[in-house]
Design a protein around this motif. Structure first.
Motif, PDB file in Angstrom:
ATOM      1  N   ASN A   1       0.557  -1.578   0.045  1.00 54.37           N
ATOM      2  CA  ASN A   1       0.064   0.412  -0.172  1.00 54.37           C
ATOM      3  C   ASN A   1       1.168   1.432  -0.328  1.00 54.37           C
ATOM      4  OD1 ASN A   1      -2.034  -1.652   0.253  1.00 54.37           O
ATOM      5  ND2 ASN A   1      -2.083  -1.519   2.511  1.00 54.37           N
TER       6      ASN A   1
ATOM      7  N   ARG B   1      -5.723  -1.666  -2.773  1.00 52.28           N
ATOM      8  CA  ARG B   1      -5.332  -1.996  -0.974  1.00 52.28           C
ATOM      9  C   ARG B   1      -5.867  -2.970  -0.489  1.00 52.28           C
ATOM     10  NH1 ARG B   1      -3.406   3.032   1.275  1.00 52.28           N
ATOM     11  NH2 ARG B   1      -3.750   1.903   3.109  1.00 52.28           N
ATOM     12  N   PHE B   2      -4.977  -3.763  -0.116  1.00 53.04           N
ATOM     13  CA  PHE B   2      -5.344  -5.310   0.846  1.00 53.04           C
ATOM     14  C   PHE B   2      -4.908  -4.996   2.492  1.00 53.04           C
ATOM     15  CE2 PHE B   2      -1.509  -5.598  -1.035  1.00 53.04           C
ATOM     16  CZ  PHE B   2      -1.132  -6.013   0.143  1.00 53.04           C
ATOM     17  N   ASP B   3      -5.796  -5.643   3.076  1.00 50.10           N
ATOM     18  CA  ASP B   3      -5.443  -6.536   4.726  1.00 50.10           C
ATOM     19  C   ASP B   3      -4.110  -7.214   5.221  1.00 50.10           C
ATOM     20  OD1 ASP B   3      -5.353  -6.734   7.650  1.00 50.10           O
ATOM     21  OD2 ASP B   3      -7.172  -8.197   6.958  1.00 50.10           O
TER      22      ASP B   3
ATOM     23  N   LEU C   1      -4.255 -11.098  -8.149  1.00 51.03           N
ATOM     24  CA  LEU C   1      -4.890 -10.781  -6.893  1.00 51.03           C
ATOM     25  C   LEU C   1      -5.390 -11.979  -6.002  1.00 51.03           C
ATOM     26  CD1 LEU C   1      -7.598  -8.952  -8.382  1.00 51.03           C
ATOM     27  CD2 LEU C   1      -6.330  -8.459  -7.202  1.00 51.03           C
TER      28      LEU C   1
ATOM     29  N   TRP D   1      -0.172 -12.028  -3.504  1.00 51.99           N
ATOM     30  CA  TRP D   1      -0.183 -10.572  -2.961  1.00 51.99           C
ATOM     31  C   TRP D   1       0.110  -9.413  -4.306  1.00 51.99           C
ATOM     32  CZ3 TRP D   1      -2.134 -14.308  -0.169  1.00 51.99           C
ATOM     33  CH2 TRP D   1      -3.642 -13.709   1.006  1.00 51.99           C
TER      34      TRP D   1
END
Ligand SMILES: Cc1cc2nc3c(=O)[nH]c(=O)nc-3n(C[C@H](O)[C@H](O)[C@H](O)COP(=O)(O)OP(=O)(O)OC[C@H]3O[C@@H](n4cnc5c(N)ncnc54)[C@H](O)[C@@H]3O)c2cc1C
Length: 642
Positions: free
Chosen positions: A224, A235-237, A305, A313
């Motif tokens: 990010n 954006r990702f966790d 993805l 990721w």
């Protein structure tokens, strides 16, 4: 006087001129560097060609356009949509005293404070004791011995410290707060972070200049970052990534390091590029032929993805440089900008200088004995700490046989040379740390092995039978093929997919078309009926749109119709080996009891606790990313905690 780009580059080019007197590579007509430590089959071509062969065959998205005998590369993959950006990204976080302030509990400051608490005893002792040319009998010097190469001894020779270098042999003494040994990306990050903290830094590097990896398209992983946001990456966790990564490395990574990287890598990437002109290229846009001197280009790339059986990721960004620069070094400009910054803060870079010994007083590391190319010894006193950033040991056969026998048959394609033209990654940092009382992290150690882009082939073993879900990539697929009879597997493709290969290197020639299954079976060396059954079954699964045998993604099941292609594939090559010195959250080296070796830090591939048994493709570019983030952390801690 500060060392400028011209002075380091011309030193490097002089070195290259010296190497050019060596035999020419038949593929590129370029020089063949000294490859005495590499496996025999690579000695007839230059590493540049070996690596380009790897990229051509493996990434499948680059082609080589020969221009006047010089290879150059252009991306042909479908690139991700991204807005154009020329200016530097703005800072995302406040800083205090040179450090970032974070709200989360596992922050950079949290690491520093934690380190300070556990390390207070070490900080409090011994700093006054580093008297130059001390005759004190308590001074213990332990030396690195790159000449040791026997693999037959029961007790490997590198575990025995050589005789200390006598004080009388020291020709020069220098003083620093923090001494960094090795100047790859991790060492350079440590140097700048320490200098940012006000430390007087001396960097000792055995090559004619800093080393940085890659040809066009060096990948660095971050989470990010502003650049990724501007390029349209989702954006990702980060916690999901960390948990999956822990699973992929068999829970052998230090989770706190992964979490630290997830939380800080975005800002660290911005820090890495903040002194350069940065341009994000549009999807499909090439680095301009004429270039703009000093520019860094970020190529955005369609990134998988995190979904499916083997999630990946979107962490990797591809860093490229101005093509007018003659060397293959994607990170050249950021590294050069870091060097200038460190020098402007009083730092010094000793190139073509080998770190040989750590100097200890009462168990504390208080300096380094280095050796110049003409054999003279320099003692560099470290008032605060020494940071070992010497890379990996993939080209030390004895260490590979001892620590990573499962990977010792893999050809190591690491490609940086020292000022004598010898390969750099021979584990001298590990050895110096071990002799100072540090311990290796617990085995096994992961080879960075990249078997990629093979999901749409059919893999069979020597008997002609399918044995794996071919979607597996990288080291995972290497692991499986290593366990096949003869450590060999055959890639079978048909007309729709065309010829594909599994292994990099000069032997990876694309196979010729074959008309019949009988001929294909002859190449494999199996019964024709067995191979026919395997192909029939595979085609049946493709027609059904479901891999009921191995669970491969149906989109990767392509029926195999003649002409056939058969390629004999091996477990692959290894870029670097990931095993390193055990360390705590502050990057301090630990001994076998888990106590800190005071005054000693590790980062980059000299540092353990990052990858465990596997270097997975879950977060592409994480090796550079961790080298940057933990190098920065190690340097800052060395300067502030000692
Ligand atoms: C061909 C190739 C491609 C790669 N591509 C990627 C990629 O796309 N993405 C990714 O994340 N990772 C990639 N990697 C891995 C990545 O480059 C490394 O893991 C990373 O650069 C390690 O950084 P480092 O600072 O630890 O070590 P290095 O970059 O190896 O630097 C160590 C330095 O220490 C010096 N040194 C060693 N011993 C001494 C001594 N005794 N005295 C003085 N100096 C010494 C060496 O000369 C060297 O300059 C690639 C590796 C290779 C080989």
């Amino acid at each position: 006087m500060p060392r400028t780009r011209r002075s380091t580059a011309s030193l490097y080019l002089r070195q290259r001129m010296r190497l050019r007197s060596r035999p020419l590579c038949p593929m590129s007509q370029g020089f063949v560097p000294s490859l005495s430590l590499l496996r025999a089959e690579y000695t007839h071509v230059c590493l540049s060609c070996v690596l380009r062969g790897r990229q051509y065959f493996f990434l499948g998205d680059m082609v080589c356009l020969k221009k006047g005998g010089i290879h150059s590369w252009r991306m042909t993959s479908v690139l991700r949509s991204a807005p154009k950006m020329r200016s530097r990204p703005s800072r995302q976080h406040d800083r205090k005293g040179g450090f970032m302030k974070y709200a989360d509990t596992l922050s950079r400051r949290g690491f520093l404070v934690g380190g300070a608490l556990t390390g207070c005893a070490a900080v409090g002792m011994g700093l006054a004791a580093c008297s130059p040319r001390s005759e004190d009998s308590r001074v213990k010097a332990v030396a690195s011995g790159s000449d040791r190469d026997s693999v037959n001894s029961v007790e490997p020779s590198f575990l025995t410290p050589p005789e200390p270098i006598a004080d009388d042999d020291i020709g020069e003494i220098k003083d620093a707060d923090v001494v960094i040994v090795g100047c790859g990306i991790s060492g350079m990050a440590a140097a700048r972070a320490a200098a940012d903290e006000g430390a007087k830094v001396i960097v000792v590097e055995k090559s004619p200049r800093f080393n940085c990896r890659g040809s066009m398209g060096s990948q660095i992983g971050a989470v990010n970052s502003v650049y990724q946001q501007q390029a349209g990456y989702p954006r990702f966790d980060g916690n999901e990534l960390v948990n999956r990564y822990m699973q992929d490395t068999l829970q052998m990574s230090k989770q706190s390091f992964l979490k630290y990287w997830v939380d800080h890598s975005g800002e660290d990437l911005e820090w890495f590029l903040e002194l350069c002109n940065v341009e994000i290229l549009e999807p499909g846009e090439m680095v301009p032929e004429e270039g703009i001197n000093g520019n860094v280009y970020i190529m955005t790339k369609a990134t998988a993805l995190p979904s499916g059986r083997y999630p990946v990721w979107p962490t990797a960004m591809s860093i490229n440089f101005d093509p007018s620069f003659p060397e293959d070094a994607g990170f050249f400009y950021p590294m050069q900008s870091f060097q200038s910054d460190v020098e402007s803060k009083g730092g010094e870079f000793l190139y073509a200088t080998w770190g040989r010994q750590l100097v200890q007083e009462d168990g504390r590391v208080v300096g380094l004995i280095a050796q110049t190319a003409d054999g003279n010894y320099i003692r560099v006193n470290a008032r605060k700490a020494v940071v070992l950033a010497c890379g990996d040991f993939g080209n030390n056969e004895e260490m590979m046989a001892y620590y990573a026998p499962q990977a010792s048959n893999l050809t190591c394609t690491y490609n940086c040379m020292d000022a004598n033209g010898d390969i750099c990654n021979v584990g001298e940092g590990h050895q110096m740390a071990l002799w100072a009382g540090a311990a290796m992290e617990k085995a096994p150690y992961a080879p960075m092995s990249h078997l990629t882009d093979v999901a749409d082939i059919l893999l069979v073993d020597r008997s002609g039978k399918r044995f794996v879900n071919e979607e597996l990539g990288a080291q995972s697929l290497s692991n499986v093929i290593m366990r096949c009879p003869g450590e060999v597997a055959y890639c079978i493709t048909g007309d729709a997919v065309g010829p594909k290969v599994l292994q990099p290197g000069p032997d990876a020639k694309k196979p010729d078309p074959i008309a019949t299954v009988e001929e294909a079976a002859a190449v494999v060396g199996c019964e024709a009926a067995t191979l026919q059954d395997t192909i029939d079954r595979y085609n049946e699964l493709a027609a059904a749109g479901e891999d009921r045998d191995f669970g491969k993604d149906p989109s990767k099941l392509t029926a195999i119709e003649p002409p056939y292609y058969v390629y004999e594939g091996h477990p692959g090559s290894m870029l670097v080996i990931m095993g390193g010195i055990d360390c705590d959250d502050s990057c301090r080296a630990l001994d076998k009891n888990g106590s800190a070796v005071s005054g000693l830090y590790v980062c980059g591939n000299t540092q353990g606790c990052r990858f465990g048994a596997e270097y997975p493709m879950t977060a592409p570019g994480i090796s550079h990313g961790l080298a940057l983030s933990l190098g920065r952390l190690a340097g800052a801690n060395a300067a502030t905690l000692g």
